[in-house]
Every structure is written in structure tokens, then in C-alpha cells.
Design a protein around this motif. Structure first.
Motif, mmCIF file in Angstrom:
data_model
loop_
_atom_site.group_PDB
_atom_site.id
_atom_site.type_symbol
_atom_site.label_atom_id
_atom_site.label_comp_id
_atom_site.label_asym_id
_atom_site.label_seq_id
_atom_site.Cartn_x
_atom_site.Cartn_y
_atom_site.Cartn_z
ATOM 1 N N MET A 289 0.771 -1.257 -0.075
ATOM 2 C CA MET A 289 -0.012 0.171 0.156
ATOM 3 C C MET A 289 0.932 1.192 -0.109
ATOM 4 O O MET A 289 0.814 1.972 0.878
ATOM 5 N N GLY A 290 1.889 1.191 -0.961
ATOM 6 C CA GLY A 290 2.530 2.316 -1.165
ATOM 7 C C GLY A 290 3.840 2.534 -0.241
ATOM 8 O O GLY A 290 4.834 3.589 -0.462
ATOM 9 N N LEU A 291 4.100 1.461 0.551
ATOM 10 C CA LEU A 291 5.301 1.450 1.495
ATOM 11 C C LEU A 291 6.249 0.719 0.927
ATOM 12 O O LEU A 291 7.350 0.196 1.614
ATOM 13 N N GLU A 292 6.198 0.267 -0.391
ATOM 14 C CA GLU A 292 7.273 -0.395 -0.975
ATOM 15 C C GLU A 292 8.643 0.314 -0.843
ATOM 16 O O GLU A 292 9.730 -0.515 -0.963
ATOM 17 N N PRO A 293 8.850 1.555 -1.071
ATOM 18 C CA PRO A 293 10.279 2.221 -1.195
ATOM 19 C C PRO A 293 10.623 2.077 0.326
ATOM 20 O O PRO A 293 11.932 1.842 0.321
ATOM 21 N N LEU A 294 9.900 2.040 1.334
ATOM 22 C CA LEU A 294 10.514 1.775 2.574
ATOM 23 C C LEU A 294 10.968 0.292 2.936
ATOM 24 O O LEU A 294 12.151 -0.045 3.256
ATOM 25 N N ALA A 295 10.305 -0.627 2.218
ATOM 26 C CA ALA A 295 10.777 -2.113 2.077
ATOM 27 C C ALA A 295 11.993 -2.320 1.361
ATOM 28 O O ALA A 295 12.898 -2.886 1.788
ATOM 29 N N ALA A 296 12.084 -1.555 0.447
ATOM 30 C CA ALA A 296 13.355 -1.865 -0.533
ATOM 31 C C ALA A 296 14.495 -1.229 0.160
ATOM 32 O O ALA A 296 15.732 -1.618 0.118
ATOM 33 N N TYR A 297 14.327 0.028 0.898
ATOM 34 C CA TYR A 297 15.455 0.657 1.577
ATOM 35 C C TYR A 297 15.830 -0.154 2.842
ATOM 36 O O TYR A 297 17.040 -0.082 3.011
ATOM 37 N N LEU A 298 15.096 -1.026 3.333
ATOM 38 C CA LEU A 298 15.414 -1.935 4.307
ATOM 39 C C LEU A 298 15.840 -3.295 3.849
ATOM 40 O O LEU A 298 16.438 -4.366 4.656
ATOM 41 N N GLY A 299 15.329 -3.542 2.677
ATOM 42 C CA GLY A 299 15.736 -4.826 2.122
ATOM 43 C C GLY A 299 14.720 -6.061 2.713
ATOM 44 O O GLY A 299 15.120 -6.999 2.946
ATOM 45 N N VAL A 300 13.503 -5.816 3.042
ATOM 46 C CA VAL A 300 12.723 -6.476 3.734
ATOM 47 C C VAL A 300 11.967 -7.435 2.633
ATOM 48 O O VAL A 300 11.472 -6.742 1.480
ATOM 49 N N ARG A 301 11.780 -8.773 2.736
ATOM 50 C CA ARG A 301 10.851 -9.502 1.825
ATOM 51 C C ARG A 301 9.874 -10.262 2.637
ATOM 52 O O ARG A 301 10.563 -11.326 3.194
ATOM 53 N N PRO A 302 8.553 -10.109 2.508
ATOM 54 C CA PRO A 302 7.717 -10.838 3.248
ATOM 55 C C PRO A 302 7.475 -12.264 2.357
ATOM 56 O O PRO A 302 7.468 -12.195 1.140
#
Length: 511
Positions: A289-302
């Protein structure tokens, strides 16, 4: 020729026996007179003397005891003769007590919810006595939860021996008691600068002031009671995260964020901000829901799907989607944490992080769990072909990295004690329901959520007294010596005592 003279035998006394007696009497008259016998006190008088002496001794002993008690009440001195000083406070705790404000200015009240005569109350009192030696002005109150259930309920007390510390309108609750936990709680109460916590809102997130089951109003109230200052944050109007924010809490939005808002979150992390991100299982299917840049910055993969855990049924939960955490790492988040934490519906993460970030630790499920990608109804089994991985699965990721120098300089100029830790800290949890109003009081969820907030803001261990060394040496006996002590104590020593008693009785009988 003249005959030699003869020696005649002594002639008998001419006067006979009477004359001899008279002569003896004369000799007796010539002997020195015998000493007169000493005067002997009557038995009754001797008994009166003994009673008077005993009475005087009893009065003197009573006066000595009363004087010693009076002196002990007015002059309390304690001596710790243990080699490791295990009955004394550490220098860190003593320095903390010396920095406390005067009791009349800002009294520190410690309420113990336990009967004072109970064994738990006695253990608590033994620890608090160490603090009273250095600060006699501590306001310590004892409350029996059974006789004052309303007061215990208002203080949210659910354990016997629980402590509630209050100062200047702030509150700390302790369930595990030790010098380290008590001193850290006092230090948190005396902080001049309370940490600021911003909660992201405006896109259908869990409301900070909401009372619905999915909201986090109780969690926000818990943080306020512990001295945190909270405020809602709407990036659509604010444009950026305030610089004095010590912790940003982000929950799963129901409306996608605008690109500029996601960039503001990335800028906050890039400047060294701390983050608590509570995701939900829908993030693996419907997106972030628009937080993909935040996940990419942290390297998070659910991981896809929702975690199912067979251990949930053993704890009485009917739905297999209740994930259980009970294997705690050697980390401040899990140190001395007892029991389990329940995540009602959680996603799992791949244990990885972006370059520059350190995966400090993970909170994982047990082996009887996997991420189920299909519908959860009836009997379910793991399907490896669909990407379902067997447990343990990471339900929470703890990331750290050195904080940027400008952020540390800003904290130093903020005044008071800086609340932010020396390293940047981020926690991602695969379920926001565990901190919601509906499930915060379940199992150990409240304790884990509070520990996350404290660790992220650097308030987890303000005072860490050194561990007291163990001065109790292990005494190990060999088998022959153990047998010798056992036989000697049970048979030989009693036999010697009996023989000595018989010999003493025989000697007294023959004396």
C-alpha cells in the motif's frame, strides 16, 4: 669395786590416775586457746541474698536490652560481610539514588502489591531495604491485592509482588524484580527528556486514540504511562517527520500512501530515525500500500501466505493462525522474558536485510509451523511446491546500523539526556494485531510491545549493575570421604557421646 649405777624405771605417778588427769589438764591449760567458730548466716538469709542478686541481674539485663533497642531504632547501621558484597547496591545504583531530587520536591513512590508478611513481600522488602539505606525518604507503600482489589485493578496489577513506581505523573510497572530492573525503572522516571513517539495516521492505519479492537489505543496509553510522549503524524499535512521524533510507529494502511509520503519515511530513516513497522499478512498478496520504497530501503522481503502453528492448539487456541513465540534470543527484547507471545495472524519474513543494515536478531516460531499459501480451513498440510517453508520462521526482524553523525549531534544539542541510542534501530513485525486493543493483554504481548518501544528509544537498560560474583565455592567430596562423614556422623559420633556419658556416670558413682 664399785658397782655401776642403775637406771631406775620411771616411778608410777604417786597420785594415780587422778593425778595424771590433773596433770594433763594442766598441760591443756598451758596450750594456746583455739579460734572461735565463724558466725553462720541462717539459710533463709542466704536465699534472700540470692533472690536479690537475681532480681538486680534481671533488671540490668532488661535495661541493657531496652537501651540496645532504642539505639538500634535511632541509629540504623548495616554491615555487609559477604566477600562479593551481594547484600549491597552496586556503585551505579548508588550514584543514581544520589542524583534523585529531594523527596519533598519530587517524591518517588514505590507501591508493592503484596502482603508484607508474605514470602514474596519479604523478598521484595529485602531488596528495597538496600535502597532505603541510601535514600530513607523513599515513599514505599504496601497494598494487599486481595483486600484492595480496586486499587490493584486501577494499577493494572496481575501478579503478586508487582511494583508500581510513580514520580512527576509518570509510571513504571515492574513484574520481574532485581536491582537492574528497579534501577533502570528509576532512571527512566528521572529522565529530563522523555522520548517522542510519532504514530503514522491518515490512510486508515490503526488509530492511536481509537477504542476499536484493531486500534492501538491501549498500547498508546501504556506508553504514556511509561513516560513517552505520543503524537499522531499525517504526512499529507506535515510533509515530513519532525526532527525531534525518537520513534516512528507505522502500521498497515488500508489506503495507499502517496509517493511523496513514502519518500518522507525513507528520508527519516536516512537521517538516522528509529522505526517500529507493524505489517499484516495482506502485505504479501495485496502489496504494501505505497510502502514499497520503505521495504526496498530496508531490504525486507515478506514470505507469501499466513503463518500457521501447530503449537497454538496446545495452548488452547482453536485457530491454527495463532503464531506462538516462546524461544527468546539472548537480546534485550527476550532477556528474562518468560512465557509466550501470541500473534493472531502473522506473515513471515525472509531473514535478510539491505546492505549496510545488520540483522541483529530475529523472533521465530517453532518447528511445527509454516507459511500457508492456500485457504485455511479443514485439515491443512504444508505444500513445499507452493513456496511454503517449514519453521522456524522469522516473525520479527531486528535491524541495526551506526547512526549518522548529524543525527547524533542533533541529539547532543537537544538538551537533557538524549533518548536516542547510539545506533539506529528498526523492528519489523509480521502482525500488528499483537499490539492491538483486542490482543495486547494476551499472554506476554504487552511486555514484548513495551520492550520494543524501550529498546528502539534506548531506554531498555539505562542502569546495568555488574553481576554479583558467586562467592559460594563448590565443595565436592570424594566417595570415601563422603562415606566416612556419613558413617561418622550417624554411628561413630553418637557412640562416642554415649560412651563418654557412661564413663562420667561411672566415675561419679565410684567417687
Amino acid at each position: 669395786m664399785t658397782a655401776p649405777p642403775r637406771i631406775e624405771p620411771e616411778a608410777a605417778h604417786p597420785a594415780g590416775p587422778e593425778a595424771a588427769d590433773a596433770d594433763d589438764a594442766g598441760q591443756a591449760d598451758m596450750a594456746p586457746p583455739a579460734a572461735a567458730p565463724a558466725a553462720v548466716s541462717p539459710p533463709g538469709w542466704r536465699r534472700l541474698h540470692r533472690v536479690a542478686a537475681d532480681a538486680v541481674f534481671a533488671l540490668l539485663l532488661l535495661a541493657l536490652v531496652l537501651t540496645a533497642g532504642w539505639l538500634a531504632a535511632r541509629h540504623d547501621h548495616t554491615f555487609d560481610w559477604s566477600s562479593s558484597a551481594r547484600n549491597s547496591l552496586s556503585p551505579e545504583s548508588i550514584a543514581l539514588l544520589e542524583r534523585l531530587p529531594d523527596g519533598a520536591e519530587a517524591p518517588l513512590r514505590i507501591t508493592v502489591f503484596a502482603p508484607r508478611e508474605h514470602r514474596v513481600g519479604r523478598a521484595v522488602e529485602a531488596l528495597l531495604a538496600r535502597y532505603r539505606r541510601h535514600r530513607p525518604d523513599l515513599d514505599i507503600q504496601w497494598v494487599d491485592p486481595q483486600t484492595a482489589p480496586g486499587r490493584a485493578r486501577n494499577a493494572d496489577v496481575h501478579l503478586l509482588g508487582q511494583l508500581v513506581l510513580e514520580q512527576r505523573g509518570r509510571r513504571e510497572t515492574l513484574e520481574a524484580l532485581s536491582e537492574g530492573t528497579l534501577s533502570s525503572a528509576i532512571a527512566r522516571l528521572t529522565l529530563e527528556r522523555a522520548p517522542w513517539v510519532a504514530v503514522l495516521e491518515g490512510h486508515g492505519e490503526r488509530a492511536m486514540a481509537g477504542g476499536a479492537g484493531a486500534d492501538i489505543g491501549r498500547f498508546a496509553q501504556l506508553l504514556r504511562q511509561r513516560g513517552f510522549r505520543l503524537r499522531p503524524l499525517d504526512l499529507a499535512s506535515a510533509g515530513r517527520v519532525p526532527d525531534n521524533t525518537d520513534l516512528l510507529v507505522v502500521t498497515a494502511p488500508s489506503i495507499a500512501l502517496f509517493p511523496g509520503e513514502a519518500e518522507a519515511l525513507v528520508d527519516y530513516l536516512d537521517a538516522g530515525g528509529n522505526l517500529l513497522w507493524l505489517l499484516d499478512p495482506g502485505a504479501s498478496t495485496d502489496g504494501l500500500m505505497g510502502l514499497e520504497p520503505l521495504a526496498a530501503y530496508l531490504g525486507v522481503r515478506p514470505l507469501p501466505g499466513m503463518v500457521v502453528d501447530a503449537q497454538a492448539s496446545e495452548l488452547g487456541f482453536e485457530a491454527p493462525t495463532f503464531a506462538v513465540l516462546d524461544d527468546w534470543p539472548a537480546h534485550p527484547l527476550g532477556r528474562d522474558l518468560k512465557g509466550h507471545v501470541v500473534l493472531p495472524g502473522s506473515l513471515a519474513f525472509a531473514p535478510a536485510a539491505a546492505p549496510g543494515w545488520l540483522l541483529d536478531t530475529t523472533l521465530t516460531t517453532g518447528a511445527d509451523s509454516w507459511n500457508e499459501t492456500g485457504p485455511i480451513r479443514g485439515e491443512i498440510t504444508r505444500n513445499p511446491a507452493a513456496g511454503e517453508q517449514a519453521g522456524p520462521l522469522a516473525l520479527a526482524l531486528v535491524l541495526t546500523r551506526p547512526r549518522p553523525a548529524p543525527a547524533r549531534a542533533a541529539d547532543a544539542d537537544a538538551g537533557g539526556e538524549p533518548a536516542a541510542p547510539a545506533e539506529q534501530r528498526v523492528i519489523l513485525v509480521g502482525d500488528g494485531d499483537f499490539a492491538s486493543n483486542a490482543h495486547l493483554a494476551t499472554a506476554g504481548n504487552r511486555e514484548l510491545a513495551l520492550r520494543m518501544a524501550r529498546w528502539l528509544t534506548g531506554l531498555e537498560d539505562l542502569i546495568t549493575p555488574p553481576a554479583a560474583p558467586d562467592d559460594r565455592d563448590n565443595f565436592v567430596l570424594s566417595t570415601p570421604r563422603a562415606w566416612a562423614i556419613a558413617v561418622g556422623g550417624v554411628f561413630v559420633l553418637p557412640a562416642l557421646l554415649v560412651a563418654a556419658g557412661l564413663w562420667i556416670t561411672w566415675r561419679r558413682g565410684t567417687a
